[in-house]
Design an enzyme around this catalytic site. Structure first.
Site, mmCIF file in Angstrom:
data_model
loop_
_atom_site.group_PDB
_atom_site.id
_atom_site.type_symbol
_atom_site.label_atom_id
_atom_site.label_comp_id
_atom_site.label_asym_id
_atom_site.label_seq_id
_atom_site.Cartn_x
_atom_site.Cartn_y
_atom_site.Cartn_z
ATOM 1 N N GLY A 32 0.824 -1.202 0.000
ATOM 2 C CA GLY A 32 0.000 0.000 0.000
ATOM 3 C C GLY A 32 0.854 1.246 0.000
ATOM 4 O O GLY A 32 2.084 1.183 0.034
ATOM 5 N N GLY A 34 0.783 5.454 1.547
ATOM 6 C CA GLY A 34 0.117 6.405 2.412
ATOM 7 C C GLY A 34 0.839 7.728 2.446
ATOM 8 O O GLY A 34 1.601 8.061 1.538
ATOM 9 N N LYS A 54 7.840 -0.319 5.836
ATOM 10 C CA LYS A 54 7.348 1.007 5.475
ATOM 11 C C LYS A 54 8.563 1.841 5.081
ATOM 12 O O LYS A 54 9.444 2.106 5.893
ATOM 13 C CB LYS A 54 6.599 1.644 6.650
ATOM 14 C CG LYS A 54 5.960 2.979 6.311
ATOM 15 C CD LYS A 54 5.289 3.604 7.532
ATOM 16 C CE LYS A 54 4.048 2.856 7.940
ATOM 17 N NZ LYS A 54 3.300 3.574 9.015
ATOM 18 N N ASP A 155 -6.306 8.215 15.395
ATOM 19 C CA ASP A 155 -6.576 7.978 13.969
ATOM 20 C C ASP A 155 -7.232 6.614 13.800
ATOM 21 O O ASP A 155 -6.824 5.812 12.968
ATOM 22 C CB ASP A 155 -5.268 8.059 13.166
ATOM 23 C CG ASP A 155 -5.526 8.176 11.658
ATOM 24 O OD1 ASP A 155 -6.652 8.567 11.278
ATOM 25 O OD2 ASP A 155 -4.614 7.872 10.868
#
Length: 308
Positions: A32, A34, A54, A155
């Site tokens: 993904g 972000g 990440k 969040d």
């Protein structure tokens, strides 16, 4: 992070090296993208261990907001150890990227499960109340752990609730977490109904609906689910329940909660018979026929013998 187009930024090298430890990692599929950067599945070459990496470009770290958020996530998460919190295994710098090595929750194409509850909801539309209780108990356990360490996530959303191959949910992305913050956001609505509680084309109308607690409720919701939603979406913040209040609500304490969910629940509604998963009933029947166990009636007495 949710999968989306990679954009103009070129992908990192196929191999990433931690120059301090000497470990070498092979980059795999894109998980993904972000705000920080991209997340890839990586394999440690020597051990074969799988991680979610990440990767944040150094150029983005120069931006104060992103740099502070990454540093906060790294500092907070390295001390956390909980079965429902995504674990940070380490970090290193390779060429133009900072790499955060995180626990890999989904194995990818060979797995039957999407990556997050948001993915499951996109595939399913909405979840059944037993499933919501199943996930909610795990998430509340993780949140209580965070609050016990003086942290508020800030969040909380379905895309940050990652699902493992064993259908366990873990809270991820602590980039907006804060220490010693006052209790804030209460949540739990979207998975039951398939949409956010407050939606409007223009922001003023959205605010009016929030202040007036004006939201639609689908007819299939049970009275307990309706009561919990009303409690959590109370216009007066002080009237909303704490985590302990949610855990003690009849929706969680009096409804059936499965002990486990099959991976196919990522894509289709699981079957519960008499508030028991069908597979457990079938397992009991196989036990009775195969090992001489004596079945009982719903009232507790022995069932009459069956001819074979």
């Amino acid at each position: 992070m949710v999968p989306r187009s990679a954009g103009a930024e070129p992908p990192p090298a196929w191999y990433l090296r931690d120059w301090d430890s000497g470990a070498l990692y092979k980059r795999g599929r894109l998980l993904g993208e972000g705000t920080f950067g991209r997340c890839y599945q990586v394999t440690e070459v020597t051990s074969g261990r799988l991680y979610a990496a990440k990767l944040i470009p150094r150029a983005r770290l120069a931006t104060a907001a992103i740099g502070d958020r990454v540093e906060r996530e790294r500092e907070l998460q390295r001390h956390l150890r909980h079965r429902h919190i995504v674990r940070l295994h380490g970090h290193f710098t390779d060429r133009g990227h900072l790499c955060l090595l995180l626990e890999l929750c989904s194995r990818g194409p060979l797995s039957l499960c999407p990556q997050s509850l948001a993915d499951i909801l996109r595939a399913r539309g909405r979840l059944t109340e037993p499933e919501v209780r199943y996930y909610l108990r795990q998430l509340l356990s993780g949140l209580r752990y965070l609050h016990g360490h003086g942290l508020v996530h800030r969040d909380l959303k379905l895309s940050n609730f990652l699902v493992t191959e064993r259908m366990r949910v873990k809270i991820g992305d602590l980039g907006l977490a804060r220490r010693a913050a006052p209790p804030g956001r209460r949540w739990g609505y979207t998975a039951l109904t398939g949409h956010a509680p407050f939606e409007a084309r223009h922001r003023p109308e959205l605010y009016r609906r929030i202040r007036g607690a004006r939201y639609p409720l689908p007819p299939q919701l049970s009275p307990r689910a309706r009561a919990l939603i009303a409690h959590m979406l109370d216009p007066e913040p002080a009237a909303r329940p704490s985590l302990a209040g949610v855990l003690g609500h009849p929706f969680l304490t009096q409804g059936f909660t499965p002990q486990a969910l099959p991976p196919r629940a990522c894509h289709s509604v699981p079957i519960f018979v008499g508030q028991e998963p069908l597979r457990r009933i079938l397992r009991g029947l196989r036990c009775w026929r195969g090992c001489g166990c004596v079945p009982v009636t719903p009232g507790g007495g022995r069932a009459p013998p069956q001819s074979t």
